[in-house]
Design a protein around this motif. Sequence first.
Motif, PDB file in Angstrom:
ATOM      1  N   ARG A  63       0.850  -1.194   0.000  1.00  0.00           N
ATOM      2  CA  ARG A  63       0.000   0.000   0.000  1.00  0.00           C
ATOM      3  C   ARG A  63       0.886   1.244   0.000  1.00  0.00           C
ATOM      4  O   ARG A  63       2.027   1.197   0.500  1.00  0.00           O
ATOM      5  CB  ARG A  63      -0.912   0.014   1.232  1.00  0.00           C
ATOM      6  CG  ARG A  63      -1.919  -1.123   1.262  1.00  0.00           C
ATOM      7  CD  ARG A  63      -2.449  -1.354   2.654  1.00  0.00           C
ATOM      8  NE  ARG A  63      -3.149  -0.179   3.175  1.00  0.00           N
ATOM      9  CZ  ARG A  63      -3.472  -0.046   4.466  1.00  0.00           C
ATOM     10  NH1 ARG A  63      -3.105  -0.976   5.342  1.00  0.00           N
ATOM     11  NH2 ARG A  63      -4.133   1.017   4.894  1.00  0.00           N
ATOM     12  N   GLY A  67       2.138  -1.054   4.860  1.00  0.00           N
ATOM     13  CA  GLY A  67       1.175  -2.137   5.050  1.00  0.00           C
ATOM     14  C   GLY A  67       0.833  -2.803   3.724  1.00  0.00           C
ATOM     15  O   GLY A  67       1.445  -2.529   2.683  1.00  0.00           O
ATOM     16  N   ASP A  80      -2.430  -3.035   8.317  1.00  0.00           N
ATOM     17  CA  ASP A  80      -1.607  -1.858   8.601  1.00  0.00           C
ATOM     18  C   ASP A  80      -0.215  -2.274   9.063  1.00  0.00           C
ATOM     19  O   ASP A  80      -0.026  -3.410   9.531  1.00  0.00           O
ATOM     20  CB  ASP A  80      -2.283  -1.016   9.695  1.00  0.00           C
ATOM     21  CG  ASP A  80      -3.569  -0.359   9.180  1.00  0.00           C
ATOM     22  OD1 ASP A  80      -4.417   0.002  10.015  1.00  0.00           O
ATOM     23  OD2 ASP A  80      -3.716  -0.258   7.931  1.00  0.00           O
TER      24      ASP A  80
END
Length: 282
Positions: A63, A67, A80
């Motif tokens: 991401r 995460g 996360d």
Amino acid sequence: MSAGYEVAVPARAELGEGPTWDPATGRLIWLDILGMRVHTYDPATGRRTSRTTEQHVGAVKPRTGGGLVLNLRDGVGLLDPDGAFRWLHHEPVTGRRANDAAVAPDGSLWAGTMRYDEAPGGGTLSRLTGDGAVETVLPDVTISNGTGWSPDGRLLYYVDTPTRRVDVFGHDGGRVNGRRPLVEIEEGAGFPDGLTVDADGCVWVALWDGGAVRRYTPRGELDRVIRVPAARTTACAFGGADLTDLYITTARVGLTAPHPLAGSLLVIPGAGQGLPQPAFRG
Ligand SMILES: O=C1O[C@@H](CO)[C@H](O)[C@H]1O
């Protein structure tokens, strides 16, 4: 240009898949879908990590803010950096699981599904954005697999494995049009599975039951064949600091006498020049 493969990680993955270079960590992420494991491999140190997932995991991508985004059996989840997990899109469908996924140039996740019984038309290809919006791009897929974009983002290459084809679409901002075959894998050569697109716009396709990865030009001409000892070659991706090493995943599932390297992560050093892959915006 190297001709031979090396064993990056000797393993016995049931369904090794999803190789993805994570530039933020300098590691290659790869999966065992049916083994419910997410692995990482750091080529600079040889360090490996492995964690289990609670569901079959079809794909994992970095991401933008750190995460991971995970294409899981029951939907798409966000992990996360501190380990907290939440569903971005939770959609359990009995008899269906996640399969391959890829991040588009705009940072959206294009996530595939398939039925466990591989029933024709039982899977999908969907586009998800960080706000949780989901749009079905292809509703009647059988085994949603390799997904990748040309360097300029204007073409989408896509595999629905049983078609034996790699198709190409026009692509503009999440919209696709004009599906047409790019290549058809001949009988006896296996089935197209995962794919990646290199800096020249060529398409590298892993061949399930073909024991090979093939490179095709943007015009669909066969340019190169890399033989892989494991018949069930599932996916490929460029990695390494300069994205020139081609990582290849393999599988053991369904084989009564798998090759000793089936289930291992292989690498072809210096195989070509990969493209930086976008991270999921969300
Ligand atoms: O990627 C995949 O390919 C199929 C076999 O064609 C496998 O089950 C799926 O995960």
